[in-house]
Design an enzyme around this catalytic site. Sequence first.
Site, PDB file in Angstrom:
ATOM      1  N   GLU A 181       5.331   2.667  68.049  1.00 22.03           N
ATOM      2  CA  GLU A 181       4.416   3.433  67.097  1.00 22.03           C
ATOM      3  C   GLU A 181       2.862   2.951  67.156  1.00 22.03           C
ATOM      4  O   GLU A 181       2.124   2.944  66.359  1.00 22.03           O
ATOM      5  CB  GLU A 181       4.736   3.356  65.794  1.00 22.03           C
ATOM      6  CG  GLU A 181       4.599   4.298  64.852  1.00 22.03           C
ATOM      7  CD  GLU A 181       5.453   5.513  65.113  1.00 22.03           C
ATOM      8  OE1 GLU A 181       6.648   5.535  65.431  1.00 22.03           O
ATOM      9  OE2 GLU A 181       4.785   6.735  65.243  1.00 22.03           O
TER      10      GLU A 181
HETATM   11  C1  LIG Z   1      12.701   0.947  71.322  1.00 16.93           C
HETATM   12  C2  LIG Z   1      11.578   1.813  71.760  1.00 16.93           C
HETATM   13  C3  LIG Z   1      11.678   3.127  71.057  1.00 16.93           C
HETATM   14  C4  LIG Z   1      10.377   3.903  71.478  1.00 16.93           C
HETATM   15  N1  LIG Z   1      10.271   5.263  70.881  1.00 16.93           N
HETATM   16  C5  LIG Z   1       9.330   6.043  71.113  1.00 16.93           C
HETATM   17  C6  LIG Z   1       9.389   7.310  70.842  1.00 16.93           C
HETATM   18  O1  LIG Z   1      10.274   7.860  70.134  1.00 16.93           O
HETATM   19  N2  LIG Z   1       8.561   8.312  71.405  1.00 16.93           N
HETATM   20  C7  LIG Z   1       7.459   7.859  72.113  1.00 16.93           C
HETATM   21  O2  LIG Z   1       6.556   8.456  72.528  1.00 16.93           O
HETATM   22  N3  LIG Z   1       7.222   6.487  72.503  1.00 16.93           N
HETATM   23  C8  LIG Z   1       8.308   5.714  72.077  1.00 16.93           C
HETATM   24  N4  LIG Z   1       8.352   4.566  72.630  1.00 16.93           N
HETATM   25  C9  LIG Z   1       7.255   3.875  73.556  1.00 16.93           C
HETATM   26  C10 LIG Z   1       5.986   2.849  72.826  1.00 16.93           C
HETATM   27  O3  LIG Z   1       5.467   3.802  71.949  1.00 16.93           O
HETATM   28  C11 LIG Z   1       5.449   2.429  73.967  1.00 16.93           C
HETATM   29  O4  LIG Z   1       6.250   1.533  74.826  1.00 16.93           O
HETATM   30  C12 LIG Z   1       4.517   1.629  73.299  1.00 16.93           C
HETATM   31  O5  LIG Z   1       3.076   2.416  72.762  1.00 16.93           O
HETATM   32  C13 LIG Z   1       3.598   0.671  74.670  1.00 16.93           C
HETATM   33  O6  LIG Z   1       3.205   1.513  75.481  1.00 16.93           O
HETATM   34  P1  LIG Z   1       3.598   1.087  77.082  1.00 16.93           P
HETATM   35  O7  LIG Z   1       4.995   0.692  76.806  1.00 16.93           O
HETATM   36  O8  LIG Z   1       3.153   2.176  77.997  1.00 16.93           O
HETATM   37  O9  LIG Z   1       2.802  -0.331  77.154  1.00 16.93           O
HETATM   38  P2  LIG Z   1       1.242  -0.433  78.039  1.00 16.93           P
HETATM   39  O10 LIG Z   1       0.215   0.514  77.648  1.00 16.93           O
HETATM   40  O11 LIG Z   1       1.788  -0.679  79.467  1.00 16.93           O
HETATM   41  O12 LIG Z   1       1.041  -1.821  77.393  1.00 16.93           O
HETATM   42  C14 LIG Z   1       1.153  -3.143  78.085  1.00 16.93           C
HETATM   43  C15 LIG Z   1       0.440  -4.412  77.317  1.00 16.93           C
HETATM   44  O13 LIG Z   1      -0.919  -3.999  77.541  1.00 16.93           O
HETATM   45  C16 LIG Z   1      -1.548  -4.016  76.183  1.00 16.93           C
HETATM   46  N5  LIG Z   1      -2.550  -2.812  76.256  1.00 16.93           N
HETATM   47  C17 LIG Z   1      -2.377  -1.618  76.514  1.00 16.93           C
HETATM   48  N6  LIG Z   1      -3.567  -0.881  76.511  1.00 16.93           N
HETATM   49  C18 LIG Z   1      -4.473  -1.942  75.661  1.00 16.93           C
HETATM   50  C19 LIG Z   1      -5.743  -1.929  75.147  1.00 16.93           C
HETATM   51  N7  LIG Z   1      -6.385  -0.725  75.393  1.00 16.93           N
HETATM   52  N8  LIG Z   1      -6.428  -3.141  74.708  1.00 16.93           N
HETATM   53  C20 LIG Z   1      -5.457  -3.968  74.476  1.00 16.93           C
HETATM   54  N9  LIG Z   1      -4.167  -4.130  74.987  1.00 16.93           N
HETATM   55  C21 LIG Z   1      -3.740  -3.145  75.622  1.00 16.93           C
HETATM   56  C22 LIG Z   1      -0.376  -3.470  75.077  1.00 16.93           C
HETATM   57  O14 LIG Z   1      -0.531  -3.777  73.861  1.00 16.93           O
HETATM   58  C23 LIG Z   1       0.849  -4.417  75.875  1.00 16.93           C
HETATM   59  O15 LIG Z   1       0.781  -5.465  75.230  1.00 16.93           O
HETATM   60  C24 LIG Z   1       9.412   3.372  72.103  1.00 16.93           C
HETATM   61  C25 LIG Z   1       9.512   2.178  72.940  1.00 16.93           C
HETATM   62  C26 LIG Z   1      10.472   1.234  72.624  1.00 16.93           C
HETATM   63  C27 LIG Z   1      10.425  -0.015  73.213  1.00 16.93           C
END
Ligand SMILES: Cc1cc2nc3c(=O)[nH]c(=O)nc-3n(C[C@H](O)[C@H](O)[C@H](O)COP(=O)(O)OP(=O)(O)OC[C@H]3O[C@@H](n4cnc5c(N)ncnc54)[C@H](O)[C@@H]3O)c2cc1C
Length: 235
Positions: A215
């Site tokens: 989220e």
């Molecule tokens: C169990 C689970 C259920 C999920 N369910 C859903 C769902 O139903 N629908 C859906 O759409 N998604 C879902 N997700 C996806 C989830 O919302 C994303 O994994 C999450 O938003 C992080 O995105 P990412 O994995 O691409 O991380 P990345 O964007 O690759 O981030 C990697 C790291 O960098 C940091 N970071 C990235 N950008 C910035 C910034 N601008 N400033 C500071 N720090 C930053 C992040 O905080 C993180 O620590 C789910 C994930 C999990 C694990």
Amino acid sequence: VNGAKCFITNGDVSDFYTTLVTVEPGAGPAGVRLLLIDGRESPGVTVTGRERKMGLRGSTIVGLSFDDVEVPVGNLIGGERGFGALMAMFDFARPNVAAQGVGLATGAMEYALAYTLERRAFGKPVFEFQGVSFMIADMAIQIEAARELVYAAAAEVDRGGPRAGELSAMAKTFCTDTAMAVATDAVQCLGGHGYLADHPVERMMRDAKVLQIYEGTNQIQRVILSRLLARRAGR
Ligand SMILES: Cc1cc2nc3c(=O)[nH]c(=O)nc-3n(C[C@H](O)[C@H](O)[C@H](O)COP(=O)(O)OP(=O)(O)OC[C@H]3O[C@@H](n4cnc5c(N)ncnc54)[C@H](O)[C@@H]3O)c2cc1C
């Protein structure tokens, strides 16, 4: 609609998918639309694989692919303002994740309290060691503050108030950071037993982790919050 999306919670058992799609590449937020896709009536929606995860094993996450999926115009959410509609949805959803954090933390604290009052070491219940009881007192303080923040955010979202985005981001961050900290300390309170699957606190610790990630990660919440604060200061 053509494309794919990973990480969809319960995507293999859902009928409906709220889906953000690009209609004008390069146009930023103005170039996206929010759709309600009915998976039962839309040929072309396929589940592509289920992930294995650290915790939250009571639900699934899957990949979805969309191949020439046709969506009726009545399923457009928020008209041309799909991005705004999505942000409003997040304001509503984030206090829910915050509440998950409060519930999880409360369960972990109650388990740790009961266990440490019972478990004896060096001739007395371990709760009588201040190093242990203060950990539990700190849990109670954090949980109480977290709960009040959820209520404040939920009330502001309900009344459509100007601070809905801000309070939702604050609640999501504070309550889920609290859940992680409390669950980790609850494992500590149980000592070696806390690390065993015999007790629920190790599951709670694994489950708490994802609350800080989904989220919108807690880093992203801080990005949102700092932008709102700067805007309020006129920048
Ligand atoms: C169990 C689970 C259920 C999920 N369910 C859903 C769902 O139903 N629908 C859906 O759409 N998604 C879902 N997700 C996806 C989830 O919302 C994303 O994994 C999450 O938003 C992080 O995105 P990412 O994995 O691409 O991380 P990345 O964007 O690759 O981030 C990697 C790291 O960098 C940091 N970071 C990235 N950008 C910035 C910034 N601008 N400033 C500071 N720090 C930053 C992040 O905080 C993180 O620590 C789910 C994930 C999990 C694990």
